[in-house]
Design an enzyme around this catalytic site. Sequence first.
Site, PDB file in Angstrom:
ATOM      1  N   TRP B  99      41.326  35.114  43.769  1.00 41.93           N
ATOM      2  CA  TRP B  99      41.061  34.930  42.340  1.00 41.93           C
ATOM      3  C   TRP B  99      41.340  33.490  41.935  1.00 41.93           C
ATOM      4  O   TRP B  99      40.618  32.913  41.125  1.00 41.93           O
ATOM      5  CB  TRP B  99      41.854  35.947  41.515  1.00 41.93           C
ATOM      6  CG  TRP B  99      41.387  37.337  41.798  1.00 41.93           C
ATOM      7  CD1 TRP B  99      42.007  38.271  42.564  1.00 41.93           C
ATOM      8  CD2 TRP B  99      40.149  37.927  41.358  1.00 41.93           C
ATOM      9  NE1 TRP B  99      41.239  39.411  42.630  1.00 41.93           N
ATOM     10  CE2 TRP B  99      40.103  39.234  41.902  1.00 41.93           C
ATOM     11  CE3 TRP B  99      39.086  37.489  40.580  1.00 41.93           C
ATOM     12  CZ2 TRP B  99      39.034  40.104  41.678  1.00 41.93           C
ATOM     13  CZ3 TRP B  99      38.010  38.358  40.341  1.00 41.93           C
ATOM     14  CH2 TRP B  99      37.994  39.640  40.895  1.00 41.93           C
ATOM     15  N   ASP B 166      46.591  32.828  34.871  1.00 42.39           N
ATOM     16  CA  ASP B 166      45.857  34.087  34.958  1.00 42.39           C
ATOM     17  C   ASP B 166      46.894  35.145  35.310  1.00 42.39           C
ATOM     18  O   ASP B 166      47.399  35.183  36.426  1.00 42.39           O
ATOM     19  CB  ASP B 166      44.789  33.984  36.054  1.00 42.39           C
ATOM     20  CG  ASP B 166      44.126  35.327  36.356  1.00 42.39           C
ATOM     21  OD1 ASP B 166      44.440  36.327  35.694  1.00 42.39           O
ATOM     22  OD2 ASP B 166      43.278  35.367  37.282  1.00 42.39           O
ATOM     23  N   LYS B 190      44.598  46.356  34.203  1.00 44.06           N
ATOM     24  CA  LYS B 190      45.732  46.771  35.028  1.00 44.06           C
ATOM     25  C   LYS B 190      46.787  47.398  34.100  1.00 44.06           C
ATOM     26  O   LYS B 190      46.953  48.601  34.085  1.00 44.06           O
ATOM     27  CB  LYS B 190      46.352  45.597  35.789  1.00 44.06           C
ATOM     28  CG  LYS B 190      45.381  44.592  36.330  1.00 44.06           C
ATOM     29  CD  LYS B 190      44.531  45.076  37.504  1.00 44.06           C
ATOM     30  CE  LYS B 190      43.748  43.905  38.072  1.00 44.06           C
ATOM     31  NZ  LYS B 190      42.886  44.259  39.182  1.00 44.06           N
TER      32      LYS B 190
END
Lengths: 356, 356
Positions: B99, B166, B190
């Site tokens: 990511w 992030d 999440k």
Amino acid sequence: MKKHNFNPGPSIMPEFTIKKTAEHILDMNGIGLSLMEISHRSKEYSAVNEEAQSLLKEILDIPAGYAVLFLQGGASLQFCMVPYNLLNKKAAYLETGSWAKKAIKEAKFFGEVDVVASSADRNFSYIPKNYTIPTDADYFHVTTNNTIYGTEIKKDIDSPVPLVADASSDILSRPMDVSKYAIIYGGVQKNLGPAGVGFVIIKEDILGKFERNIPTMLNYKTHIEGNSLFNTPACITVFACVQTMKWLKNLGGLKAMHRINIEKSALLYDEIDRNKLFIPTVADKEDRSIMNVTFVMHENYKELESGFLEYASSKGMVGIKGHRSVGGFRASIYNAMPKESVQAFIEVMKEFELKN
Amino acid sequence: MKKHNFNPGPSIMPEFTIKKTAEHILDMNGIGLSLMEISHRSKEYSAVNEEAQSLLKEILDIPAGYAVLFLQGGASLQFCMVPYNLLNKKAAYLETGSWAKKAIKEAKFFGEVDVVASSADRNFSYIPKNYTIPTDADYFHVTTNNTIYGTEIKKDIDSPVPLVADASSDILSRPMDVSKYAIIYGGVQKNLGPAGVGFVIIKEDILGKFERNIPTMLNYKTHIEGNSLFNTPACITVFACVQTMKWLKNLGGLKAMHRINIEKSALLYDEIDRNKLFIPTVADKEDRSIMNVTFVMHENYKELESGFLEYASSKGMVGIKGHRSVGGFRASIYNAMPKESVQAFIEVMKEFELKN
């Protein structure tokens, strides 16, 4: 008291969509997990993703060579993605209202914009005709239905350059000849599902005609190659869209839906034309939207405006206040709006006329 | 059979969130309309929008001067929005996994990128230390939790330049000192809600430091001024996030949540360290994620890998297959994962050890 939901968007959904979505949020296909908590790569969601594409292709009779995408960001993000991907030198736009203006504003970040015609001179109360589409434009952009102003382009345009349409508020209200378009896009929150997703129907060979570095998420190729799963999709929203398309298919598809929409809108426009209290904002019948019916108080009865809103509200009518840029009233009668609700609203208009 | 949902995301949600969302999709606050079909400008949804912001501010103890946004497009769109808004000349990034690499890729569209350190040399199985953040960078970007590799930066970094994080997969898992960050962003799928929205916590004075024409939807100022309602929001997703935050607040907030997360992850790591069949992929305990616990078969038992997956699956364990770039197994134990499910999984590990 039963509510009649004339909201312009997010708007009325079929009972079928609402129930199925709530049910699958509690338990997806009986697997013991919620639609909210399954992987977007699971076989359950893969089936939803595939069905969303195949149902839209089937219902709209989309020819080969087109991809169907469901992306986050609604029509507003498409206002920028369209020119990011397609505007090399010059694009042509038709200015038919606030949303068209927003699309034009974004295109100007990427190149020259030729506004070929505008109905701004009469507050967007008509669709411009007799304009010329420049043959050297990269594409020609139209807004097929103008939610705020109650106008609609009901015929598929013949364009000498690739045609791009924002069909946010009339997608699936009538058959379209998709082969005439390079891109048809929109937010789903009128005729497809709850807010949170945009649909994009895109002719694949329109892409890659010139060089530009496009950020990955804004590049249509990313999402075509990723099958709308490049990033985690808005699973609930796409699931709800699938339910609405099943409902629509079961009802007889676009021909049947179009017949019903014409009937519902004709009932309402006939009453507005007849009732001495009201006048329609769109004079030309050819331009009147079958999705958003806009009208104002007749000038002799201006003082009754708030009274009518209150009376209608007391009878269960929701969302009929007109947009501030038009004033008056707007009855949004999307696919899911039953004829009975339109008739109930007409009764309210008649009762209010009798009282005054 | 009860399912234990270890999906990496979309992932397990609190029962409270699932039930409240389904309930309000059927009838929003008892008004006779669905959450799906009310206007985002209605008083019902305005309350949801306000509560989403105020709850996140309260739970994370966000100081004054920060805006909280809920935007479509998830973290993936933020990978491009961050540099679009903040990268004038050079940005510094820490490369801790897939990511982070995706974020770096997007930044390169907008300027120079200085990757100050990387753990690529050992397949991202650790968090780089002892790197220098260049003081002439416009910002320094980190991925606080690496979902795929099971590593986590558990302490708020002191950065000489604006810090951007992030925090998709560890937001709300522990207290954070928000004042140390210029931006904290992530997808909600999440610890907050179902997929379809990204959260952005942004220090307002970080914006407007240089000139760039930014398309409207990609400009943070648009959404700050629009109060996350510039375009039609993903109402259902934001509503679900509010429910999860209510659940978290009721449970005692971040201190309580953090204690539970440490306890759950310690139980699991202890078993992995003890069990002769398995080895953890992250050797350094300091770097082990409390959200995603990654491990593989010990080299002496490699042939048992698919057998363990099958056995765990037969016992109701869902989503424990490791990401293809690491292999083995991953137990994602986000906030909503009950300790009982972690214990059930540990039982399965023990049983499988006994059988072999």
